[in-house]
Design an enzyme around this catalytic site. Structure first.
Site, short mmCIF file in Angstrom:
data_model
loop_
_atom_site.label_atom_id
_atom_site.label_comp_id
_atom_site.label_asym_id
_atom_site.label_seq_id
_atom_site.Cartn_x
_atom_site.Cartn_y
_atom_site.Cartn_z
N GLY A 72 29.56 7.10 32.96
CA GLY A 72 28.46 7.02 33.92
C GLY A 72 28.84 6.24 35.16
O GLY A 72 29.59 5.27 35.09
N HIS A 142 13.51 -14.31 30.38
CA HIS A 142 12.51 -14.21 29.32
C HIS A 142 11.61 -12.99 29.46
O HIS A 142 11.14 -12.65 30.53
CB HIS A 142 11.64 -15.47 29.29
CG HIS A 142 10.81 -15.65 30.54
ND1 HIS A 142 9.55 -15.12 30.68
CD2 HIS A 142 11.08 -16.30 31.70
CE1 HIS A 142 9.06 -15.42 31.87
NE2 HIS A 142 9.97 -16.14 32.51
#
Length: 247
Positions: A72, A142
């Site tokens: 890719g 997070h």
């Protein structure tokens, strides 16, 4: 040690081979057989000290080998998805490759076939799907959610709570603001600063990033038609993930 074959023989494939060797330096884990590539010009040659074993269909002769698909580029970033679909292998054939110099924080998980190269950081509670390419020095913070077949080029930074939908491609050093969504098969140009949601099927670039044109990710496998640029980004589907165990 379990046998491992890398599909593709370009830059990402060779970087993954280097990561596998680094894993083996810490704990012998993989017997790296070589590369599979459909380019006939590569037959009988070597890359990174490993042989080109033949075309991708040669995998049928290696039924017990683990496989990681490492193809890719920005001109055809759907290639990995096409090959995974073409192979039709069960998830257990695809290991998760994590360079020893990458950090995966507590509560984070990675899907089968995903590769994390050196210097990658997942801080806490990050979910990464299957067959995701994470290049060196990427930082995911997070509560980020990264869907299947996403590509994160070197130096990408995501704020907390970012969602990257299936097949998105983020160019080198792109910065994504917290809680932003990048839609399916969209491409964010290198060095771009994304401050708002990117719809599916679009190319965005600049600082702040703006729409340039419709995306051209390359041909997709039949079950995943290209997203229409005018559609809203769909919700992240259920990700097939496995807890990281160091390989």
């Amino acid at each position: 040690m379990r046998e491992l074959v890398i599909v593709g023989a370009g830059g990402f494939a060779r970087e993954t081979a280097a990561a596998v060797r680094a894993i083996n330096d810490v704990r012998p884990t993989w017997r790296l057989r070589g590369f599979l590539d459909d380019d006939p010009a590569l037959r009988g040659t070597e890359r990174a000290g490993l042989p080109i074993l033949g075309a991708i269909d040669r995998l049928a002769d290696l039924p017990d080998a683990a496989v990681v698909v490492c193809v890719g580029n920005p001109r055809d970033y759907a290639a990995r998805q096409r090959i995974v679909h073409r192979l039709g292998l069960p998830a257990e054939r695809y290991p998760t490759i994590v360079h020893p110099a990458a950090h995966v924080g507590a509560g984070s998980s990675l899907g089968p076939g995903t590769v994390l190269l050196a210097g990658v950081v997942l801080t806490a509670d990050v979910t990464v799907g299957a067959h995701v390419a994470v290049m060196p020095q990427v930082v995911l913070t997070h509560d980020d959610r990264v869907a299947d077949h996403v590509t994160l080029a070197s130096g990408v930074r995501l704020g907390g709570g970012v969602a990257l939908r299936t097949g998105a491609y983020l160019g080198a050093a792109a910065l994504i603001r917290e809680s932003v969504t990048v839609g399916e098969w969209s491409l964010v140009g290198m060095g771009s600063v994304v401050l708002r949601d990117v719809p599916s099927g679009e190319v965005w670039l600049g600082s702040p990033a703006r729409r340039l044109r419709a995306a051209r990710p390359g041909r997709l496998a039949p079950q995943a038609e290209p997203a229409v640029a005018s559609q809203a980004a769909p919700a992240v589907g259920e990700l097939t993930v496995s807890r990281v165990v160091g390989n």
